[in-house]
Design a protein around this motif. Sequence first.
Motif, PDB file in Angstrom:
ATOM      1  N   CYS A 178       0.838  -1.195   0.000  1.00 42.82           N
ATOM      2  CA  CYS A 178       0.000   0.000   0.000  1.00 42.82           C
ATOM      3  C   CYS A 178       0.872   1.244   0.000  1.00 42.82           C
ATOM      4  O   CYS A 178       0.592   2.227  -0.674  1.00 42.82           O
ATOM      5  CB  CYS A 178      -0.906  -0.018   1.222  1.00 42.82           C
ATOM      6  N   HIS A 179       1.957   1.201   0.733  1.00 44.84           N
ATOM      7  CA  HIS A 179       2.802   2.381   0.863  1.00 44.84           C
ATOM      8  C   HIS A 179       3.578   2.686  -0.414  1.00 44.84           C
ATOM      9  O   HIS A 179       3.721   3.833  -0.806  1.00 44.84           O
ATOM     10  CB  HIS A 179       3.775   2.195   2.021  1.00 44.84           C
ATOM     11  N   ILE A 180       4.064   1.622  -1.060  1.00 47.13           N
ATOM     12  CA  ILE A 180       5.040   1.844  -2.133  1.00 47.13           C
ATOM     13  C   ILE A 180       4.434   1.861  -3.533  1.00 47.13           C
ATOM     14  O   ILE A 180       5.011   2.430  -4.455  1.00 47.13           O
ATOM     15  CB  ILE A 180       6.169   0.773  -2.030  1.00 47.13           C
ATOM     16  N   SER A 181       3.247   1.266  -3.706  1.00 48.85           N
ATOM     17  CA  SER A 181       2.747   1.028  -5.074  1.00 48.85           C
ATOM     18  C   SER A 181       1.900   2.165  -5.617  1.00 48.85           C
ATOM     19  O   SER A 181       1.286   2.923  -4.871  1.00 48.85           O
ATOM     20  CB  SER A 181       1.918  -0.251  -5.107  1.00 48.85           C
ATOM     21  N   HIS A 182       1.852   2.236  -6.958  1.00 48.14           N
ATOM     22  CA  HIS A 182       0.886   3.098  -7.631  1.00 48.14           C
ATOM     23  C   HIS A 182      -0.320   2.276  -8.061  1.00 48.14           C
ATOM     24  O   HIS A 182      -1.450   2.709  -7.966  1.00 48.14           O
ATOM     25  CB  HIS A 182       1.518   3.755  -8.857  1.00 48.14           C
ATOM     26  N   LYS A 183      -0.008   1.081  -8.582  1.00 57.07           N
ATOM     27  CA  LYS A 183      -1.067   0.160  -8.974  1.00 57.07           C
ATOM     28  C   LYS A 183      -0.862  -1.148  -8.234  1.00 57.07           C
ATOM     29  O   LYS A 183       0.257  -1.513  -7.909  1.00 57.07           O
ATOM     30  CB  LYS A 183      -1.012  -0.092 -10.486  1.00 57.07           C
ATOM     31  N   VAL A 184      -1.961  -1.852  -7.995  1.00 60.36           N
ATOM     32  CA  VAL A 184      -1.858  -3.083  -7.222  1.00 60.36           C
ATOM     33  C   VAL A 184      -2.656  -4.194  -7.901  1.00 60.36           C
ATOM     34  O   VAL A 184      -3.746  -3.954  -8.425  1.00 60.36           O
ATOM     35  CB  VAL A 184      -2.393  -2.875  -5.784  1.00 60.36           C
TER      36      VAL A 184
END
Lengths: 293, 341, 341
Positions: free
Chosen positions: C220-226
Amino acid sequence: MRPLKDLKKLLFGESSELSIIIEHLKSDKPALFGLAVIILLVLMAVFADFISPYDPNLQDLSRRLEPPSWEHPFGRDEFGRDILSRIIYGSRISLTVGVVVITISLLIGTALGALSGYIGGWIDLVIMRVADIFLAFPGLLLAIGLTAVLGQSIFNVMAALAIVNWPGYARVIRSQILYIKGLDYVEAARIMGASNARILASHVLPNSFAPIIVLATIGMGWAILAEAGLSFLGLGVQPPTPSWGSIIATGRDFIFRAPHITTIPGIVLALSILAFNLFGDGLRDALDPRLRI
Amino acid sequence: MTLDLEYSEKGMQHNHLLEIVDLKTYFFTKRGAVKAVDGISFTIDAGDVFGLVGESGCGKSVTALSILRLVPDPPGKIVSGQVIFEGEDLLQKSEEEMRSIRGAKISMIFQDPLTSLDPIVRVGEQIVEAIRTHTNMNPQKAWEKAVKILTEVGIPDAEIRAKQYPFQLSGGMRQRVMIAIALVTEPRLLIADEPTTNLDVTIQAQILTLLKEIKAKTQTSILFITHNLGIVAWLCNKLAVMYAGKIVEYGATKSVFSNPLHPYTTLLLKAVPRLDIKKEMLESIEGDVPDLVNPPSGCRFHPRCPYAKKICSIIQPPMIEVEEGHYASCLIYDKEKWRSV
Amino acid sequence: MSIILQIKDLKKYFPITKGVILKKTLGYVKAVDGVSFSIERGETFGLVGESGSGKSTIGRLIVGLLQPTSGSIFFDKVDLTKINKKEFQNIRRRMSMIFQDPFTSLDPRKNVMQIIAEPLIIHTDMERKKREEIVYQLLERVGLRQEDAFKYPHQFSGGQRQRIAIARALTLSPDLIIADEAVSALDVSVQAKIINILMSLQKDLNLTYLFIAHDLSVVCHISHKVGVMYLGKLVEVGSKSAIFQDPLHPYTQALLEAVPVPDPNIMVAKGLMVLKGEIPSPINPPSGCRFHPRCPYATKRCTEEEPTLIDNGENHLAACHYTDEIKSKRKIIKQPLKDSA
């Protein structure tokens, strides 16, 4: 400093494993004793010409079977030859056999074990079954059989011992490689695009050698004992060349009249094997990561 | 330096279930003594779920092993202190007495159930063995009890599962079996050392819920050791934060989370990425965990602490009660000393 | 923005065999079973899932450690499954990987210089001096000192080792870095530092990350898309805010609710959502929707008909028959993310 560093690199890779070993051995008295005896043996073999007090083959039948004295600390044998000198020269045979046998075993064992472990599949299957066949025979018996077929000579003894000895190395190298090739740093090299040859030579093999060094050290003791056994049975070196096994063998007939001919080389032999085993054990402990805190 | 928790508010003698007083456990290596646990004190009361939190190498697992006197010796040794359980010091007990306490009054579950279960014994038999080690229940009855407890820890078809071997169960199931073994003797204290660290999130939630149910249903207190602050927030009512062999903060879960006192706790809470709070950058703590052979002088956290003053490297801070029942070992709360330099 | 990596209907089945000479295939582990997604240049795509979801297999398929059973992997418009070894060798220098365990990902017999320079030795014939210069720059980038270049991995802590691994991944200035659980083995305080380094490197060098992890908070902290995976399938894909604030698939919802948050007040309010059952075996995955045996909303339709990924607007895709109904039925309505204090 530089050559010493290079030697260290060659033997132990570039980690500080050597310093860890030294650190460990410092406090491991039995292993230090083993190492001291081994160094003594090597010096004895190398400088035999200078330190042996007499010609090992010089006979004096008038003074045969003479017990130890100041003049001849280990006494004389059935031909009146100086036993101390014969033992000193005999160490050359023992160590040569040890080094040659272990080197050949290592070369064959590493090559086949590496192939087996790294490539796997049916190659692995074939090599390991062949190794099983060799391991199924009692080693010394196989060596006796081989020297009987190949003929009596010290070269055949060494060849025979190497042939019975390599499967152990192949197995250890194989299992070591199976473990290491699954580690992330090997995968990392593969992702980088490193060739198989590079991965094997640069990452897998250097990291597989620690248990082999231990095995080889203990194997030296085994090879020396095996050579003595074969020489005792008359399958090894030919007289008059001195070998520990043959000295013991000839003393057999005079065991009551002149026990020193058998016992003294026997003690030297036992001490040497003990030394290699103690040192090998020490190395194993030093290289065991679980014992490092 | 021990915590002044001997007396409750009413001033009456308070009987703690477990009281640890100035416990020191060192590991003697060639490099010197590793001071893994270096003078910690805390108490667990009946009904507590006590969280012991810290990063790897802080000494939390060694604390658990020390309570049960299972520290590998050599190289480890409990150097000093007291572990008072139900009024008696476990460190004074004989090995034989300890054996009758372990698994009976104090049980433990570990991170990896696969290595703590015997691979060649059916799981039901392992529970029977646990029962019969401490009671003389007949095998038939013990088996029935084993099946019953397997059902209670949420294993479906317990009759069938009891006859299976550990490798036939999934990771979550194995941890349930471990919990069953630990609980079958109805211990007063259950020590859980990172029991969910190797499990998937959804399975972890199941195991944590199970522990919470156990807590509600039985008389068992739990010492829960973890690095996961979220689990502590959910499960524990009290907690202690460990750093480099020492407890740096101690108190009720609510007050520690709402008002963290020690700089280490504060930073740790800020370093965790969270689902519920958007952070641009994570707070990180400079430097590394110190070498416990030669720990920093004074406060062990001072080399990494953004608030450290010179005095922090000289004085070892005592436990200071900042709020009621909420302690921190930091000189910031010793107003006199803090101002004096 | 341009698409750097596109995966189309990727499948990887591992055969389960018996015997060495007369091989018999007993079945297949369907580790990855028809996965499609794309990553744009300069963004971080987080791939989350529990064990057995196939997330790591996807990473290994992309870098060529494994060959796909079917499907395509387009890297910068080139289908990696259709090119020969030589062409692949040229492309693979444009991607690199960071592993989970910094204690096994660095060769213990090589010093930092050799480790970081190895990609240059393999792919270029750069002279030694120049290589060393590049290594020094890389060390500085990841926050290590030049003097560290001739030390060996065992002389570093876990966090420092992971920095070395990151430097190695940067050596050839790749376009895509696959981080497979790159921070999972690290302690919270160290993890925060590594995440910050990865994020600032991305900004400076316009890197693209495929960030594979099981820890939702980190993703959640590092991503733009998941992308969320379950048993070899992608069940939901979308922007970070869509996935974490407005999850559509019941599995995503369950995953989010199963994570304990380090705040006792929130935890008391929301509790942990407990998903029933275990993760099924990928050898015989459940029929229809693979999640149906554990899904609280499952109907007969879910056991028969396999849902496909359907766009719910703004590229938020979910593979569930009942997204609309679930949306309206959701018990817990998430508050928008708070900004950190």
